[in-house]
Scaffold this motif. Sequence first.
Motif, PDB file in Angstrom:
ATOM      1  N   TYR A  65      -8.154 -25.046 -40.905  1.00  0.00           N
ATOM      2  CA  TYR A  65      -8.155 -25.780 -39.753  1.00  0.00           C
ATOM      3  C   TYR A  65      -9.238 -25.503 -38.848  1.00  0.00           C
ATOM      4  CZ  TYR A  65      -3.430 -26.701 -41.578  1.00  0.00           C
ATOM      5  OH  TYR A  65      -2.376 -27.283 -42.361  1.00  0.00           O
ATOM      6  N   GLU A  66      -9.946 -26.506 -38.239  1.00  0.00           N
ATOM      7  CA  GLU A  66     -11.040 -26.342 -37.209  1.00  0.00           C
ATOM      8  C   GLU A  66     -11.136 -27.288 -36.142  1.00  0.00           C
ATOM      9  OE1 GLU A  66     -15.090 -26.716 -38.709  1.00  0.00           O
ATOM     10  OE2 GLU A  66     -14.187 -27.620 -40.332  1.00  0.00           O
ATOM     11  N   LEU A  67     -11.707 -27.045 -34.915  1.00  0.00           N
ATOM     12  CA  LEU A  67     -11.529 -28.047 -33.871  1.00  0.00           C
ATOM     13  C   LEU A  67     -12.514 -28.928 -34.158  1.00  0.00           C
ATOM     14  CD1 LEU A  67     -11.843 -25.586 -30.918  1.00  0.00           C
ATOM     15  CD2 LEU A  67      -9.881 -26.687 -31.679  1.00  0.00           C
ATOM     16  N   THR A  68     -12.435 -30.170 -33.814  1.00  0.00           N
ATOM     17  CA  THR A  68     -13.326 -31.211 -33.887  1.00  0.00           C
ATOM     18  C   THR A  68     -14.249 -31.119 -32.557  1.00  0.00           C
ATOM     19  OG1 THR A  68     -11.807 -32.774 -32.896  1.00  0.00           O
ATOM     20  CG2 THR A  68     -11.813 -32.629 -35.278  1.00  0.00           C
ATOM     21  N   ALA A  69     -15.257 -31.911 -32.561  1.00  0.00           N
ATOM     22  CA  ALA A  69     -15.872 -31.903 -31.081  1.00  0.00           C
ATOM     23  C   ALA A  69     -14.979 -32.419 -30.034  1.00  0.00           C
ATOM     24  CB  ALA A  69     -17.013 -33.061 -31.135  1.00  0.00           C
ATOM     25  N   LEU A  70     -13.808 -33.355 -30.140  1.00  0.00           N
ATOM     26  CA  LEU A  70     -13.026 -33.700 -29.407  1.00  0.00           C
ATOM     27  C   LEU A  70     -12.109 -32.367 -28.847  1.00  0.00           C
ATOM     28  CD1 LEU A  70     -11.875 -35.900 -27.465  1.00  0.00           C
ATOM     29  CD2 LEU A  70     -10.189 -36.510 -29.625  1.00  0.00           C
ATOM     30  N   GLY A  71     -11.703 -31.646 -29.692  1.00  0.00           N
ATOM     31  CA  GLY A  71     -10.811 -30.518 -29.580  1.00  0.00           C
ATOM     32  C   GLY A  71     -11.667 -29.563 -28.637  1.00  0.00           C
ATOM     33  N   ARG A  72     -12.789 -29.429 -29.349  1.00  0.00           N
ATOM     34  CA  ARG A  72     -13.838 -28.231 -28.498  1.00  0.00           C
ATOM     35  C   ARG A  72     -13.998 -28.598 -27.250  1.00  0.00           C
ATOM     36  NH1 ARG A  72     -15.644 -24.124 -30.256  1.00  0.00           N
ATOM     37  NH2 ARG A  72     -15.374 -24.238 -32.373  1.00  0.00           N
ATOM     38  N   SER A  73     -14.068 -29.984 -26.951  1.00  0.00           N
ATOM     39  CA  SER A  73     -14.168 -30.392 -25.162  1.00  0.00           C
ATOM     40  C   SER A  73     -12.854 -30.110 -24.571  1.00  0.00           C
ATOM     41  CB  SER A  73     -14.414 -31.708 -25.247  1.00  0.00           C
ATOM     42  OG  SER A  73     -13.257 -32.757 -25.539  1.00  0.00           O
ATOM     43  N   LEU A  74     -11.822 -29.581 -25.075  1.00  0.00           N
ATOM     44  CA  LEU A  74     -10.689 -29.228 -24.451  1.00  0.00           C
ATOM     45  C   LEU A  74     -10.821 -27.799 -23.914  1.00  0.00           C
ATOM     46  CD1 LEU A  74      -7.656 -31.083 -26.040  1.00  0.00           C
ATOM     47  CD2 LEU A  74      -8.235 -31.271 -23.552  1.00  0.00           C
ATOM     48  N   LEU A  75     -11.540 -27.049 -24.615  1.00  0.00           N
ATOM     49  CA  LEU A  75     -11.564 -25.690 -24.398  1.00  0.00           C
ATOM     50  C   LEU A  75     -11.680 -25.272 -22.896  1.00  0.00           C
ATOM     51  CD1 LEU A  75     -13.281 -24.171 -27.570  1.00  0.00           C
ATOM     52  CD2 LEU A  75     -10.844 -24.431 -27.125  1.00  0.00           C
ATOM     53  N   GLU A  76     -12.625 -25.810 -22.310  1.00  0.00           N
ATOM     54  CA  GLU A  76     -12.855 -25.609 -20.910  1.00  0.00           C
ATOM     55  C   GLU A  76     -11.799 -25.898 -19.886  1.00  0.00           C
ATOM     56  OE1 GLU A  76     -14.665 -23.292 -18.055  1.00  0.00           O
ATOM     57  OE2 GLU A  76     -15.364 -23.535 -20.178  1.00  0.00           O
ATOM     58  N   PRO A  77     -11.229 -27.074 -20.126  1.00  0.00           N
ATOM     59  CA  PRO A  77      -9.917 -27.077 -19.325  1.00  0.00           C
ATOM     60  C   PRO A  77      -8.765 -26.528 -19.507  1.00  0.00           C
ATOM     61  CG  PRO A  77     -10.912 -29.348 -19.967  1.00  0.00           C
ATOM     62  CD  PRO A  77     -11.678 -28.355 -20.724  1.00  0.00           C
ATOM     63  N   ILE A  78      -8.665 -25.857 -20.909  1.00  0.00           N
ATOM     64  CA  ILE A  78      -7.444 -25.150 -21.109  1.00  0.00           C
ATOM     65  C   ILE A  78      -7.836 -23.742 -20.583  1.00  0.00           C
ATOM     66  CG2 ILE A  78      -6.675 -23.844 -23.059  1.00  0.00           C
ATOM     67  CD1 ILE A  78      -6.898 -26.139 -24.928  1.00  0.00           C
ATOM     68  N   ARG A  79      -9.129 -23.290 -20.706  1.00  0.00           N
ATOM     69  CA  ARG A  79      -9.485 -22.134 -19.801  1.00  0.00           C
ATOM     70  C   ARG A  79      -9.038 -22.009 -18.197  1.00  0.00           C
ATOM     71  NH1 ARG A  79     -14.116 -22.474 -22.666  1.00  0.00           N
ATOM     72  NH2 ARG A  79     -13.965 -21.033 -24.373  1.00  0.00           N
ATOM     73  N   GLY A  80      -9.194 -23.267 -17.481  1.00  0.00           N
ATOM     74  CA  GLY A  80      -9.025 -23.817 -16.055  1.00  0.00           C
ATOM     75  C   GLY A  80      -7.612 -23.602 -15.838  1.00  0.00           C
ATOM     76  N   LEU A  81      -6.787 -24.160 -16.920  1.00  0.00           N
ATOM     77  CA  LEU A  81      -5.196 -24.136 -16.637  1.00  0.00           C
ATOM     78  C   LEU A  81      -4.586 -22.724 -16.900  1.00  0.00           C
ATOM     79  CD1 LEU A  81      -4.206 -27.306 -18.926  1.00  0.00           C
ATOM     80  CD2 LEU A  81      -3.989 -27.035 -16.127  1.00  0.00           C
ATOM     81  N   CYS A  82      -5.379 -22.176 -17.724  1.00  0.00           N
ATOM     82  CA  CYS A  82      -4.897 -20.576 -17.914  1.00  0.00           C
ATOM     83  C   CYS A  82      -4.955 -19.897 -16.512  1.00  0.00           C
ATOM     84  CB  CYS A  82      -5.648 -19.856 -19.170  1.00  0.00           C
ATOM     85  SG  CYS A  82      -4.703 -20.613 -20.620  1.00  0.00           S
ATOM     86  N   GLU A  83      -6.182 -19.940 -16.038  1.00  0.00           N
ATOM     87  CA  GLU A  83      -6.697 -19.331 -14.748  1.00  0.00           C
ATOM     88  C   GLU A  83      -5.828 -19.620 -13.652  1.00  0.00           C
ATOM     89  OE1 GLU A  83     -10.846 -20.053 -14.028  1.00  0.00           O
ATOM     90  OE2 GLU A  83     -11.409 -19.329 -15.876  1.00  0.00           O
ATOM     91  N   TRP A  84      -5.493 -21.071 -13.720  1.00  0.00           N
ATOM     92  CA  TRP A  84      -4.411 -21.507 -12.633  1.00  0.00           C
ATOM     93  C   TRP A  84      -3.055 -20.851 -12.845  1.00  0.00           C
ATOM     94  CZ3 TRP A  84      -0.041 -23.886 -12.877  1.00  0.00           C
ATOM     95  CH2 TRP A  84       0.785 -24.483 -11.634  1.00  0.00           C
ATOM     96  N   ALA A  85      -2.416 -20.784 -14.007  1.00  0.00           N
ATOM     97  CA  ALA A  85      -1.218 -20.309 -14.436  1.00  0.00           C
ATOM     98  C   ALA A  85      -1.180 -18.676 -13.841  1.00  0.00           C
ATOM     99  CB  ALA A  85      -1.048 -20.382 -16.019  1.00  0.00           C
ATOM    100  N   GLU A  86      -2.436 -17.901 -14.261  1.00  0.00           N
ATOM    101  CA  GLU A  86      -2.431 -16.556 -14.027  1.00  0.00           C
ATOM    102  C   GLU A  86      -2.197 -16.275 -12.273  1.00  0.00           C
ATOM    103  OE1 GLU A  86      -5.838 -14.665 -15.794  1.00  0.00           O
ATOM    104  OE2 GLU A  86      -5.250 -15.391 -17.914  1.00  0.00           O
ATOM    105  N   GLU A  87      -3.174 -17.086 -11.619  1.00  0.00           N
ATOM    106  CA  GLU A  87      -3.117 -17.316 -10.145  1.00  0.00           C
ATOM    107  C   GLU A  87      -1.612 -17.366  -9.636  1.00  0.00           C
ATOM    108  OE1 GLU A  87      -6.048 -19.648  -8.385  1.00  0.00           O
ATOM    109  OE2 GLU A  87      -7.641 -18.948  -9.991  1.00  0.00           O
ATOM    110  N   HIS A  88      -0.960 -18.424 -10.200  1.00  0.00           N
ATOM    111  CA  HIS A  88       0.393 -18.702  -9.933  1.00  0.00           C
ATOM    112  C   HIS A  88       1.735 -18.531 -10.844  1.00  0.00           C
ATOM    113  CE1 HIS A  88      -1.340 -21.570  -6.913  1.00  0.00           C
ATOM    114  NE2 HIS A  88      -2.390 -21.847  -7.834  1.00  0.00           N
TER     115      HIS A  88
END
Length: 114
Positions: free
Chosen positions: A81-104
């Motif tokens: 299994y590997e990321l498509t270009a669409l899946g890869r485009s989600l990585l940055e928003p996921i990082r942002g959500l993870c940072e938000w979760a750590e803060e809250h």
Amino acid sequence: MQALRADMFEEICPSSVLPFRIGADKWAGMVLRCLEDGPRRYSELRVPLARISPKMLTQSLRALERDGFVARTAYERRVSYELTALGRSLLEPIRGLCEWAEEHWDELLDARES
């Protein structure tokens, strides 16, 4: 490519209490993160995602494939299994959500307990 670590996602992980869903279920974001560095076999994904039942991991992978985030390639004796270009485009928003979760984190846990 380095092997995925078994402790990649702690048992009490901000990802597991996020009120947001990516794809069809709460595990999809973690699956995408596991594929960040390149293609992985199912058995490799099971290492950091051991808390997910095999059935649920399969369902997550199928849903991510259906939605165009993950590509499944079948070889003679294995599947990867590997990321498509669409899946890869989600990585940055996921990082942002993870940072938000750590803060809250404390607020999220308090809300879940009440």
